[in-house]
Write a protein that holds these residues in place. Structure first.
Motif, PDB file in Angstrom:
ATOM      1  N   LEU A 112       0.852  -1.192   0.000  1.00  0.00           N
ATOM      2  CA  LEU A 112       0.000   0.000   0.000  1.00  0.00           C
ATOM      3  C   LEU A 112       0.882   1.235   0.000  1.00  0.00           C
ATOM      4  O   LEU A 112       2.015   1.211   0.464  1.00  0.00           O
ATOM      5  CB  LEU A 112      -0.893   0.016   1.253  1.00  0.00           C
ATOM      6  CG  LEU A 112      -1.850  -1.167   1.418  1.00  0.00           C
ATOM      7  CD1 LEU A 112      -2.489  -1.124   2.796  1.00  0.00           C
ATOM      8  CD2 LEU A 112      -2.934  -1.145   0.336  1.00  0.00           C
ATOM      9  N   THR A 138      -8.337  -2.052   2.403  1.00  0.00           N
ATOM     10  CA  THR A 138      -7.843  -1.470   1.149  1.00  0.00           C
ATOM     11  C   THR A 138      -7.132  -2.574   0.346  1.00  0.00           C
ATOM     12  O   THR A 138      -6.310  -3.294   0.916  1.00  0.00           O
ATOM     13  CB  THR A 138      -6.875  -0.312   1.443  1.00  0.00           C
ATOM     14  OG1 THR A 138      -7.516   0.591   2.325  1.00  0.00           O
ATOM     15  CG2 THR A 138      -6.486   0.420   0.157  1.00  0.00           C
ATOM     16  N   GLY A 174      -3.339  -0.136  -3.082  1.00  0.00           N
ATOM     17  CA  GLY A 174      -4.177   1.057  -2.854  1.00  0.00           C
ATOM     18  C   GLY A 174      -3.465   2.098  -2.023  1.00  0.00           C
ATOM     19  O   GLY A 174      -2.336   1.908  -1.570  1.00  0.00           O
ATOM     20  N   LYS A 175      -4.172   3.219  -1.799  1.00  0.00           N
ATOM     21  CA  LYS A 175      -3.573   4.300  -1.039  1.00  0.00           C
ATOM     22  C   LYS A 175      -4.281   4.451   0.304  1.00  0.00           C
ATOM     23  O   LYS A 175      -5.510   4.357   0.391  1.00  0.00           O
ATOM     24  CB  LYS A 175      -3.725   5.625  -1.802  1.00  0.00           C
ATOM     25  CG  LYS A 175      -2.667   5.875  -2.841  1.00  0.00           C
ATOM     26  CD  LYS A 175      -2.852   7.314  -3.344  1.00  0.00           C
ATOM     27  CE  LYS A 175      -2.075   7.533  -4.642  1.00  0.00           C
ATOM     28  NZ  LYS A 175      -2.478   8.807  -5.272  1.00  0.00           N
ATOM     29  N   ASP A 186      -8.692   5.989   3.323  1.00  0.00           N
ATOM     30  CA  ASP A 186      -8.199   4.963   2.400  1.00  0.00           C
ATOM     31  C   ASP A 186      -8.940   5.071   1.080  1.00  0.00           C
ATOM     32  O   ASP A 186      -9.872   5.867   0.946  1.00  0.00           O
ATOM     33  CB  ASP A 186      -8.351   3.562   3.008  1.00  0.00           C
ATOM     34  CG  ASP A 186      -9.793   3.155   3.216  1.00  0.00           C
ATOM     35  OD1 ASP A 186     -10.632   3.363   2.315  1.00  0.00           O
ATOM     36  OD2 ASP A 186     -10.095   2.627   4.317  1.00  0.00           O
ATOM     37  N   THR A 187      -8.520   4.257   0.102  1.00  0.00           N
ATOM     38  CA  THR A 187      -9.199   4.220  -1.184  1.00  0.00           C
ATOM     39  C   THR A 187      -9.818   2.849  -1.353  1.00  0.00           C
ATOM     40  O   THR A 187      -9.908   2.318  -2.458  1.00  0.00           O
ATOM     41  CB  THR A 187      -8.198   4.482  -2.328  1.00  0.00           C
ATOM     42  OG1 THR A 187      -7.121   3.538  -2.180  1.00  0.00           O
ATOM     43  CG2 THR A 187      -7.643   5.884  -2.281  1.00  0.00           C
ATOM     44  N   GLY A 188     -10.212   2.282  -0.228  1.00  0.00           N
ATOM     45  CA  GLY A 188     -10.649   0.889  -0.211  1.00  0.00           C
ATOM     46  C   GLY A 188     -12.117   0.665  -0.511  1.00  0.00           C
ATOM     47  O   GLY A 188     -12.725   1.386  -1.302  1.00  0.00           O
ATOM     48  N   GLY A 220     -13.803   4.260  -1.161  1.00  0.00           N
ATOM     49  CA  GLY A 220     -12.936   4.670  -0.046  1.00  0.00           C
ATOM     50  C   GLY A 220     -13.701   5.204   1.144  1.00  0.00           C
ATOM     51  O   GLY A 220     -14.901   5.454   1.098  1.00  0.00           O
TER      52      GLY A 220
END
Lengths: 1184, 123
Positions: free
Chosen positions: A1052, A1087, A1091-1092, A1110-1112, A1169
């Motif tokens: 990540l 995530t 991902g970020k 998060d970008t989850g 996210g």
């Protein structure tokens, strides 16, 4: 002992005397410095010998002895060489409190050239004074009665002369008033008064003056005069008052004592001045004092002894103590003291003896005794002091007695008032009590019933305003405002009024004005007797009587008419009924056939005149011919009558012309029917009257004109315990074994009633053998009987014994209470305050389950007010929220079977106060009055107690659960770890992997347990914060390092932005770390790889704000609520659900809130996210 | 001096075994007891260098046993480490009231256990 000098012996002797004496004593030198003081002086004034000796008396005890009166007293003694007796000083000592002291001071010269010392004896009369003050309040006793009090005007003319003066001088007031005071003086002394009077007229205050006066009988009397000016309001002297005290006895005693002392030869041996020393101590004492030799013979006594016990020193000295005053001192207590106790202890303090002296009456005496070495040094002597505490004791006893009496009175008052109350509620007559402003104080139940009003609109109201001002009745105003202020009672004041609610009413008002026990207030008791019905019945009876008279007249007229027809016909005429019996006979028939009416009417015609009418021809006519023919004329019959000889008669059977007769008959029938109707009405009326009579609780009796009993009401039998058979038909005086032969009743019935047709409230008091003494109010009515001629007397008997007794009892109680100055209010207040002091809500219901009263706490706890509670059905209270099934069960099912019920638990959700758990205690009480029962319901609110217990049980449960789960986990995790670490030998790869799985699961389980416990703790409000200063920048970096491993594993990208000005905060370090770790591990979990994620921290106005994003997987909007519920996990294809507990986020939110911050979650939607933002204040306060 | 002597008291036999293993591996001589009465008897006899004791024992509380040991002159100085699953704040005071004592919560960390115990010898 032989080597002691005489002065040493005297010193010792003095010290002994001083310590024996109960009175505080102090010896001063001429500079007013303390030489020595008695033990009691130190005790009473809380001083120490070492800080007293050598001090100037005024400086003692931090100058608290600097008393102006004492300065004056000592100054006088120093200057004038005089003695000063009983100078009263009332001073409030900072240490010893208020003290009233009688100061006796003597200046004594030891040797002619010496300066001498001052003896200052103090008689502490504080308790006596206080007692006297108390006594003065209890009973004003005229203390000065013994002294002669004379008032003279400036010219020396006597203006007033009291009993004491009469006793002292022998003149009565009548003898001397208006004459000059010089009457009492020796001729040469007449100027003496002028001098005094001049001083007096200058307004100089009272002064004492010892002189001699002449009594009426010429004797000389020594008196002590206290002369004080009498001033008028403007301060001008208008005369003098002279208080003269006969001092002959005391001065004589002094002389005798002096003589007696001289008799003591042993003492004579020594120098006079040395002897004077202890003797003057003795004489300085106002306490009675006595010295005895070892044989218990009296050596010396002081003045106050002889004064107190009224003995002559001559007959005392040298005598055996028990023989003094005709052996009246032979007191068992004294013998015990002298012979038993004193022989063992050389000193006795405060030995209390009570004895009834023949000469002076009962005395309570405190005796102090001490064996001392007599001056001679050879013999043991006993010094005894006596303190007369009789008055004090008496006052104490008096106070105790008064207190006890008060208690009894209070009890009686309670009983009486209880009794009165129950009577008020029993009486069917409406009763109302008003205060002096004519406002309603109490009201009887029946008042409400009769006048259809309700308590809340009645109590406290002006009587005239009751029921929408319908009580504003002119006659009532007259009674209450005009008549009552002049008369304290008023009876049978008739008032007729048209009430809007209940229609026209005739009332008899009985009013009593009662002075309240408490004193100032008065209350008015108003009994209202509704006599509307009685009046109606009386009127109805009168009407019926009149109608009957008319009917009777008509009937009389009709029958008169018929009779007159019959009697007018000269022919003998006889009317027979169908059975041939004689109905009527004309006068002429009797004349002709010489028979009389009584042997004729109702007889068979054949039987008339001794069967001489049994004539065959007549038989034929009546039995054979007449049934066929309705009339027969001139049927000739010859018959030989025994009485009148042979007669030939022509018989005409006149049946034909009955038209008129029929009419008459019809008229009669009509009259009869009408009469029947009338009779029925009359019956009905009388039945009604009778039922009224029987309903009325008042005994009622009706008599005929011979005073014999005609009818009696049920209550009469009940009340006077007689039965109908021995009552009806009897002369009233003979009833119940002649116990009704009451002179006043005779007077009423025989003298008053024949003159007056009615008589009300004739009070009769009589002692009945069966039922005891009764006071009755008799109301009599003489009624003309419907039937006509006869008179009947209706006698209503109202038993007012109890009322009288209550009145008397109340009056007595009032007086007693007043005398002891305790108000009745106090006792009532006591009971009331007791009820109101009870913390448990209390409610009283009547048998219909309506609220009678409720305690203050009931209103407070259940947030209701009296107006919406009283008289209501319990179930309807507070908008029917009391309609509780279990309460219904208790009141309707259980209580009727059991009179008491304790600790009945009821849980109920009240709309205004929430869910309550109550313990109900119920008591069913039979009212004194008889039929009714009331229910006392005590309600204990145990909600809080229960909640506390529940919380305790819960937290105990959690503690146990935690312990029980951790114990096996200790083994699971511990052994797995040991295996994994290969402490006891290597594992193969698979074994190691599996053991690791066990270990991971175990740790997960442990995390779960910890989080569950934390959640429970937060929810129970038991989680506390351990605040410290947190270096936030370091802390955030530290935590991001913790997850770095996981981040890199999932490849990540993590962005950490920490503002440069991010401040440190005050918070719980472990908890803040836990929050951030939970959030970071969440974003890692949810995530997908590559991902970020990120964390951003910045300063806000009140503290800091941290966002973890998060970008989850994001959160679908419909799940936004659920994520805080616990154990909720977003389904995710990327992350194994077993990794999380589902408690991280909810727990974090709780912990943030506990710090006083806020946590929010935002997500644009599924797979878009998530970002969690929370704040923490600069300084966290523990928020719950 | 030879081996350090330790007495371990725990009514759970698995936990007793685990602690014994860890300590023996670290070179201690270990005596075991399953209840307070046995423990007191063994401690009085062996006078160990340290005592490791559970709090909830079948016959009395570990802290109670500790107070008994503190009253006895021969055993009053021995450090006592309470190893207990009762980690809630409520029971802490009774442990803190025992002088020269320590606390380790269950589950124990096997990797740091011996090190944690050893800290108490210095006292």
């Amino acid at each position: 002992m032989f080597f002691k000098t005489s002065s040493t012996i005297y010193q010792e002797c003095t010290e002994n005397i001083i310590s024996t004496i109960h009175e505080p004593l102090i010896i001063l030198d001429r500079n007013l410095k303390v030489l020595s003081a008695s033990r009691s002086f130190y005790d009473i004034f809380k001083l120490k010998a070492e800080e007293t000796r050598g001090q100037i008396i005024f400086d003692l005890g931090n100058k608290q002895w600097d008393i102006p009166e004492l300065r004056e007293l000592l100054g006088n003694v120093l200057l004038s060489e005089a003695a000063c007796d009983n100078c009263e000083i009332d001073n409030d000592f900072p240490d010893a409190g208020r003290r009233v002291l009688h100061m006796n001071a003597r200046k004594i010269k030891m040797k002619p050239e010496s300066d001498g010392v001052i003896f200052l004896a103090m008689n502490d009369i504080t308790s006596k004074k206080i007692s006297e003050e108390k006594l003065g309040k209890l009973a004003a006793a005229d203390k000065s009665a013994g002294d002669a009090i004379i008032v003279i005007n400036p010219d020396g003319i006597i203006e007033s002369w009291n009993r004491g003066a009469e006793t002292a001088y022998g003149y009565t007031a009548a003898d001397v008033i208006g004459r000059s005071i010089s009457l009492l003086m020796f001729p040469g002394y007449s100027n003496e008064y002028k001098e005094l009077l001049v001083r007096g007229s200058d307004g100089e205050p009272s002064q004492m003056y010892e002189t001699q006066r002449i009594k009426k009988n010429g004797e000389t009397v020594s008196v002590l005069l206290i002369i004080s000016p009498v001033k008028n309001k403007s301060g001008i002297v208008i005369g003098d008052s002279i208080v003269a005290r006969d001092i002959i006895d005391s001065s004589e005693m002094e002389i005798r004592l002096e003589k007696a002392l001289e008799k003591l030869e042993i003492i004579k041996i020594y120098e006079k001045e040395a002897r004077e020393f202890p003797e003057s101590i003795i004489n300085t004492m106002s306490e009675p004092l006595l010295t005895l030799d070892k044989d218990l013979r009296v050596l010396s006594v002081n003045r106050s002894y002889t004064g107190l016990f009224m003995v002559d020193p001559d007959e005392v000295i040298g005598n055996f103590i028990y023989d003094i005053g005709d052996k009246q001192w032979n007191i068992p207590g004294l013998r015990e003291l002298l012979e038993t106790i004193l022989s063992q202890n050389s000193c006795i303090i405060n030995y209390e003896v009570e004895f009834d002296f023949p000469a002076i009456g009962r005395r309570v005496i405190l005796i102090n005794a001490r064996e001392i070495l007599r001056a001679s040094g050879k013999e043991q002597t006993i010094l005894m002091t006596f303190e007369n505490i009789t008055a004090r004791k008496d006052i104490e006893t008096g106070i105790e007695k008064t207190r006890k009496e008060l208690e009894v009175i209070k009890k009686t008052a309670d009983e009486v008032s209880e009794f009165a109350e129950s009577i008020i509620n029993t009486v069917r007559e409406p009763l109302i009590s008003l205060d002096q402003d004519l406002r309603v104080v109490t009201v009887s139940r029946s008042f409400y019933e009769v006048f259809k009003v309700r308590p809340e609109e009645t109590v406290g109201q002006l009587i005239f305003d009751l029921g929408n001002k319908q009580w504003d009745i002119p006659q009532l105003r007259e009674l209450l405002e005009t008549i009552l202020p002049q008369q304290s009672s008023f009876e049978n004041y008739e008032v007729e009024h048209d009430f809007t609610t209940i229609g026209r009413r005739i009332m008899l008002l009985n009013a009593r004005q009662i002075q309240r026990a408490s004193g100032k207030e008065r209350i008015i008791l108003l009994a209202i007797e509704d006599i509307t019905n009685r009046r109606e019945v009386e009127n109805g009876l009168e009407k019926t009587r009149k109608e009957l008279e008319i009917i009777k007249k008509t009937a009389d007229e009709v029958s008169e008419f018929t009779e007159s027809i019959i009697n007018t016909v000269r022919e003998p005429l006889i009317a027979l009924d169908q059975d041939l019996r004689v109905v009527t006979v004309s006068r002429s028939f009797y004349e002709v056939f010489k028979v009389n009416p009584e042997e004729t009417v109702g007889q068979l015609i054949y039987d008339l005149g001794n069967k001489q009418w049994d004539i065959p021809g007549l038989r034929e006519l009546l039995e054979t011919i007449l049934p066929q023919q309705s009339s027969f004329e001139n049927y000739e019959v010859a018959h030989d009558f025994t009485t009148i000889g042979r007669r030939i008669m022509l018989l005409n059977a006149a049946i034909e012309d009955i038209t008129e007769r029929k009419e008459i008959e019809a008229g009669l029938e009509k009259t009869r029917k009408e009469l029947e109707v009338i009779k029925k009405t009359a019956d009905e009326v009388s039945e009604y009257a009778e039922s009224v009579i029987n309903t009325v609780r008042e005994p009622l009796i009706s008599l005929d004109q011979n005073l014999r009993v005609v009818s009696v009401s049920r209550s009469f039998y009940e009340f006077f315990k007689v039965n109908p058979e021995e009552t009806i038909g009897q002369l009233i005086y003979d009833l119940g074994n002649k116990q009704w032969d009451i002179p006043q009743l005779r007077e009423l019935l025989e003298t008053i009633l024949p003159k007056k047709a009615s008589f009300d409230n004739y009070e009769v008091e009589h002692d009945f053998t069966t039922i005891g003494r009764r006071i009755m109010l008799l109301n009599a009515r003489q009624i003309q009987r419907a039937s006509g001629k006869e008179k009947i007397i209706l006698l209503a008997i109202e038993d007012i014994t109890e009322r009288k007794e209550i009145e008397i009892g109340l009056e007595k109680t009032r007086k007693e209470l007043e005398a002891t100055k305790i108000s009745e209010d106090e006792s009532r207040e006591y009971a009331e305050s007791m009820i109101d002091t009870v913390r448990e809500p209390l409610i009283v219901l009547d048998q219909d389950l309506r609220v009678v009263t409720a305690s203050r706490s009931f209103y407070e706890v259940f947030k209701v007010n009296p107006a919406e509670t009283m008289e209501q059905l319990i179930y309807d209270l507070g908008n029917k929220q009391w309609d509780i099934p279990k309460l219904r069960e208790l009141l309707e099912t259980i209580l009727p079977l059991k009179a008491t019920f304790d600790n009945y638990e009821v849980e109920h959700d009240f709309t205004n106060i929430g869910t309550r758990i109550m313990l109900l205690n119920a008591r069913q009480i039979q009212r004194v009055s008889g039929k009714e029962r009331i229910i006392l319901l005590a309600i204990e609110d145990i909600t809080e107690r229960r909640e506390k217990r529940t919380a305790k049980v819960k937290s105990e449960f959690l503690a146990n659960m935690s312990h029980e789960l951790r114990t096996p986990l200790n083994s699971i995790n511990g052994f797995s770890e040991v295996l994994f670490d290969e402490t006891f030998g290597p594992l193969n790869e698979k074994q190691k992997k599996y053991v690791n799985n066990v270990l991971t699961s175990g740790k997960h389980l442990l995390l779960l347990i910890n989080q569950i416990l934390d959640m429970a703790k937060v929810e129970a409000g038991k989680m506390t914060l351990a605040l410290s200063n947190l270096p936030m920048k370091n802390l955030l970096n530290e935590i991001s390092m913790l997850v770095a491993d996981m981040v890199s594993k999932k490849k990540l990208h993590m962005l950490v932005e920490i503002a440069d000005d991010l401040p440190d905060i005050e918070a719980d370090e472990l908890k803040v770390k836990e929050i951030i770790y939970n959030l970071l591990s969440n974003v890692v979990k949810f995530t997908p790889e590559g991902g970020k994620i990120g964390m951003c921290a910045k300063k806000t106005d009140s503290g800091i704000e941290i966002t973890v994003w998060d970008t989850g997987v994001g959160i679908a909007s419909e799940n936004m609520e659920k994520i805080f519920e616990g154990f909720f996990r977003v389904d995710t294809p990327y992350s194994r659900v077993t990794e999380g507990t589902g408690l991280g986020l909810p727990l974090s939110k709780k912990l943030v809130e506990l710090h006083g911050g806020m946590l929010t979650v935002e997500s644009a939607g599924l797979n878009l996210g998530t970002s969690v933002r929370f704040t923490l204040p600069a300084v966290s306060m523990e928020a719950h | 001096m030879g081996k350090k002597v330790v007495v371990v008291v725990d009514d759970n036999l698995n936990n007793l075994l685990l602690e014994k293993d860890l300590l023996e591996v670290a070179g201690f001589e270990v005596f075991e007891a399953e209840n307070a009465a046995d423990a007191i008897a063994i401690i009085k006899k062996e006078i160990p260098d340290i005592i490791i004791m559970d709090v909830r024992l079948p016959d009395m509380r570990g802290t109670e046993a500790a107070r008994i040991l503190r009253r006895n002159q021969e055993t009053s100085h021995i450090p006592i480490v309470f190893v207990t699953a009762s980690v809630m704040a409520e029971g802490k005071e009774e442990i803190e009231a025992i002088p020269n004592s320590g606390f380790i919560g269950k589950p124990i960390d096997t990797r740091t256990f011996v090190k944690d115990i050893s800290l108490f010898f210095k006292v």
